[in-house]
Scaffold this active site. Structure first.
Site, PDB file in Angstrom:
ATOM      1  N   GLU A 115       0.857  -1.198   0.000  1.00  0.00           N
ATOM      2  CA  GLU A 115       0.000   0.000   0.000  1.00  0.00           C
ATOM      3  C   GLU A 115       0.880   1.232   0.000  1.00  0.00           C
ATOM      4  O   GLU A 115       2.120   1.125   0.085  1.00  0.00           O
ATOM      5  CB  GLU A 115      -0.942  -0.029   1.217  1.00  0.00           C
ATOM      6  CG  GLU A 115      -1.989  -1.128   1.121  1.00  0.00           C
ATOM      7  CD  GLU A 115      -2.890  -1.224   2.347  1.00  0.00           C
ATOM      8  OE1 GLU A 115      -2.932  -0.291   3.144  1.00  0.00           O
ATOM      9  OE2 GLU A 115      -3.537  -2.273   2.497  1.00  0.00           O
ATOM     10  N   HIS A 243      -8.876   9.153   3.642  1.00  0.00           N
ATOM     11  CA  HIS A 243      -8.481   8.083   2.727  1.00  0.00           C
ATOM     12  C   HIS A 243      -8.747   8.576   1.313  1.00  0.00           C
ATOM     13  O   HIS A 243      -9.821   9.111   1.038  1.00  0.00           O
ATOM     14  CB  HIS A 243      -9.286   6.806   3.005  1.00  0.00           C
ATOM     15  CG  HIS A 243      -8.677   5.597   2.361  1.00  0.00           C
ATOM     16  ND1 HIS A 243      -8.673   5.405   1.006  1.00  0.00           N
ATOM     17  CD2 HIS A 243      -8.028   4.529   2.889  1.00  0.00           C
ATOM     18  CE1 HIS A 243      -8.055   4.263   0.734  1.00  0.00           C
ATOM     19  NE2 HIS A 243      -7.655   3.717   1.868  1.00  0.00           N
ATOM     20  N   ARG A 290      -0.626   8.647   1.949  1.00  0.00           N
ATOM     21  CA  ARG A 290      -2.026   9.077   1.801  1.00  0.00           C
ATOM     22  C   ARG A 290      -2.260  10.575   1.791  1.00  0.00           C
ATOM     23  O   ARG A 290      -3.130  11.061   1.101  1.00  0.00           O
ATOM     24  CB  ARG A 290      -2.824   8.525   2.968  1.00  0.00           C
ATOM     25  CG  ARG A 290      -3.431   7.250   2.601  1.00  0.00           C
ATOM     26  CD  ARG A 290      -4.233   6.704   3.706  1.00  0.00           C
ATOM     27  NE  ARG A 290      -4.227   5.286   3.455  1.00  0.00           N
ATOM     28  CZ  ARG A 290      -4.623   4.385   4.292  1.00  0.00           C
ATOM     29  NH1 ARG A 290      -5.054   4.746   5.474  1.00  0.00           N
ATOM     30  NH2 ARG A 290      -4.604   3.131   3.971  1.00  0.00           N
ATOM     31  N   HIS A 351     -11.083   9.259   7.523  1.00  0.00           N
ATOM     32  CA  HIS A 351     -10.841   7.821   7.675  1.00  0.00           C
ATOM     33  C   HIS A 351     -10.237   7.445   9.025  1.00  0.00           C
ATOM     34  O   HIS A 351     -10.606   6.439   9.615  1.00  0.00           O
ATOM     35  CB  HIS A 351      -9.896   7.405   6.546  1.00  0.00           C
ATOM     36  CG  HIS A 351      -9.542   5.960   6.512  1.00  0.00           C
ATOM     37  ND1 HIS A 351     -10.473   4.977   6.273  1.00  0.00           N
ATOM     38  CD2 HIS A 351      -8.344   5.320   6.667  1.00  0.00           C
ATOM     39  CE1 HIS A 351      -9.879   3.792   6.284  1.00  0.00           C
ATOM     40  NE2 HIS A 351      -8.595   3.972   6.539  1.00  0.00           N
ATOM     41  N   ARG A 386      -0.457   8.673   9.335  1.00  0.00           N
ATOM     42  CA  ARG A 386      -0.280   7.228   9.560  1.00  0.00           C
ATOM     43  C   ARG A 386       0.063   6.494   8.272  1.00  0.00           C
ATOM     44  O   ARG A 386      -0.566   6.709   7.231  1.00  0.00           O
ATOM     45  CB  ARG A 386      -1.577   6.636  10.118  1.00  0.00           C
ATOM     46  CG  ARG A 386      -1.550   5.130  10.261  1.00  0.00           C
ATOM     47  CD  ARG A 386      -2.849   4.616  10.837  1.00  0.00           C
ATOM     48  NE  ARG A 386      -3.957   4.817   9.946  1.00  0.00           N
ATOM     49  CZ  ARG A 386      -4.497   3.867   9.192  1.00  0.00           C
ATOM     50  NH1 ARG A 386      -4.012   2.645   9.199  1.00  0.00           N
ATOM     51  NH2 ARG A 386      -5.532   4.136   8.425  1.00  0.00           N
TER      52      ARG A 386
END
Ligand code: FAD
Ligand code: SIN
Length: 531
Positions: A115, A243, A290, A351, A386
């Site tokens: 990811e 997100h 992200r 998110h 994060r």
């Protein structure tokens, strides 16, 4: 009611803690409280998986540490990052031993996904429903335990401290101590007192503060708001992670997630002209961290005047896609999108809360005998942003650490018997539920319009003024009516909204998830904002 250990929350953090304590201390009582059904948690909706260094020939702790630090943009606590990365694999092995199944490849090895922000494939997953599988395994184990008392549909309203004994408690009080909680029993509609020696908050995130979120209804920041009211320390609330790719489905809440793992397997973001725009923003393109991808999408939407962009999976192998992402494939089909033929409309959605209740390396909060773990905690792992799939890992590592630290402590503690019953100040039943739902709508509007992906000083100031008014109205309502979960959640969301705005106002720089066009540079001063 009295219990040695009181755990609030039945997601991965709360259940991991309770199961460990139950096994180590069969003679003690452990109570787990959850406000709706036991499995209705953020945990259940986790898709991509859990990050961990699994094969040290191909990956290393140093690389996972470095990826976490890069995503965190200077604000991670390096010692905490190192301990989570190094202890994480052991915690993953434990949940596998409990029966959680993760996908394997043809050779029988764990199939490791990738990811955004990860330099290696290191994400264990169960199809695209990893959280559901982990929650299932944990709840199945809990059902075999004889000393865990699980109470569903019970709403924790506040934690009990010296304040309830009539003492003055302020932010400067050094020995604030938690004696238990007041809960609203949704069956009897009465507020009851639960006394505990050790209390663990595992109440999850606060995505419901925003209009568009991937978080289920339960994610109303209750634990964070309770600790703030009890004068405990909260930090870094300005770092709300959006997100990048929630399914764009107007009117549907919460938003269905299209896991980042789709991009990890080759999915490409395109704008309405079909351009693969991420290469204009970052050399890591679709797999940049992200914050960068969400801001790029936000910019493309504003630039092209659209409400969404697209995720293109048309070039991907159909069998492999269906094998890895059966849930996404079915969901898209159910709304008329065949992902092999059409692009998926996606937009960013609130998110994850990177900040929260400030804890130390053992999950201890600033309030004595009160621990916090999982999404409601701010451990120092995530810093300003994060890294994907690090939160399930963090929850298990800190649930374990909190268990280790609190297990023996309980022997030296007694129940505080002087706690008075809850004082019901309001007499009438909630008169107009519509007032509560309207206020909640207003709150999400304020937060989405003024405290979203891109912020300015004026927008933050406006948000604070609007929140002030909502706060006053809601406190009036709270004083005059009987407590209900809806009213408590509204109060908690307003508190969380206030903490996000306040943190954002204090941070005079753009870092990680906090981007303010009036302060675009990073400050040389690395600081966590504690409220
Ligand atoms: P939760 O699982 O949210 O549990 C909270 C519990 O607290 C619930 O039982 C709730 O009832 C209870 N509770 C809350 N308030 C009260 C109250 N007042 N009274 C009583 N009970 C209360 N992370 C990853 O690492 N990998 C992923 O792939 C991933 N995918 C995600 C996908 C989605 C759609 C979402 C929403 C999140 C995802 N995350 C992922 C984040 C991750 O799922 C969460 O951070 C994590 O599961 C939080 O676990 P938790 O135990 O802290 O809280
Ligand atoms: C996802 O599957 O994209 C979500 C992963 C996460 O939030 O860590």
């Amino acid at each position: 009611m009295e219990t040695d250990f009181l755990v609030i929350g039945s997601g991965i953090a709360g259940l991991t803690y309770a199961l460990k304590m139950s096994e180590a201390h069969p003679d003690k009582t452990i109570t787990v409280i959850t406000k709706t059904d036991a499995d209705e948690t953020n945990t259940k909706y986790a898709q991509g998986g859990i990050a961990g260094v699994w094969d040290e020939n191909k990956d290393s702790y140093d690389k996972h540490i470095e990826d976490t630090l890069v995503a965190g943009d200077g604000l991670c606590n390096e010692d905490i990052v190192a301990l989570v990365v190094k202890e994480g694999p052991e915690r993953i092995r434990e949940i596998i031993d409990l029966g959680a199944n993760f996908d394997r490849n043809e050779k029988g090895e764990y199939s490791l996904g990738k990811e955004g922000g990860h330099s290696e494939n290191r994400i264990l997953h169960h199809k695209d429903v990893t959280g559901k599988e982990m929650e299932r395994a944990l709840l199945a184990q809990l059902a075999t335990s004889s000393n865990i008392h699980l109470i569903n549909h019970c709403f924790v309203v506040d934690i009990i401290t010296q304040h309830h004994l009539g003492y003055l408690v302020t932010k400067s009080t050094l020995d604030i101590t938690c004696y238990g909680v007041y809960v609203l029993n949704k069956q009897t509609n009465q507020i009851e007192t639960i006394l505990s020696k050790i209390t663990v908050l595992a109440t999850g995130g606060c995505g419901q503060a925003y209009r568009t979120t991937t978080n289920p209804r339960i994610a109303t920041g209750d634990g964070i708001a309770m600790v703030y009211r009890a004068k405990g320390k909260i930090e870094n609330m300005e770092f709300i992670q959006f997100h990048p790719t929630a399914l764009f489905e107007p009117g549907v809440s919460p938003s269905f997630l299209i896991t980042e793992a789709v991009r990890g397997d080759g999915g490409i973001l395109r704008n309405k002209a079909g351009e693969a725009f991420m290469e204009r923003y970052d050399e890591r393109k679709d797999l940049a961290p992200r914050d960068i991808v969400a801001r790029a999408i936000d910019n493309e939407m504003k630039r092209t005047g659209t409400e969404h962009v697209y995720l293109d999976a048309r070039h991907m192998n159909k069998d492999k896609f269906i094998h890895h992402f059966p849930n996404i494939y079915e969901k898209c089909l159910s709304i008329g999108i065949d992902v092999m033929q059409q692009m998926i409309p996606v937009a960013p959605a609130a998110h994850y809360s990177c900040g929260g209740i400030k804890t130390d390396e053992w999950g201890r909060t600033s309030i004595q005998n009160l621990y916090a773990c999982g999404e409601c905690a701010s451990t120092g792992l995530h810093g300003a942003n994060r890294l994907a799939s690090n939160s399930l890992l963090e929850a298990m590592v800190f649930a374990h650490r909190a268990y280790l630290n609190s297990a023996d402590k309980v022997e030296k503690l007694n129940f505080e018997k002087r706690i008075p019953d809850w004082k019901a100040t309001g007499t009438s039943d909630p008169r107009e539920m519509i007032l509560i739902t309207q206020s909640q709508k207003e709150l999400t509007q304020i937060m989405s319009d003024y405290v979203g992906i891109v912020r300015t000083d004026v927008r933050l100031e406006r948000a604070m003024k609007r929140l002030d008014l909502l706060f006053t109205e809601t406190e009036d309502l709270y004083r005059s009516t009987k407590v209900s979960p809806q009213l408590s959640e509204l109060r908690n969301l307003i508190t969380v909204g206030y903490l996000i705005v306040k943190g954002a106002q204090f941070r005079k720089e753009s870092r990680g998830l906090h981007y303010n066009t009036d302060h675009q540079q990073k400050s040389d001063l690395l600081q966590n904002i504690i409220l």
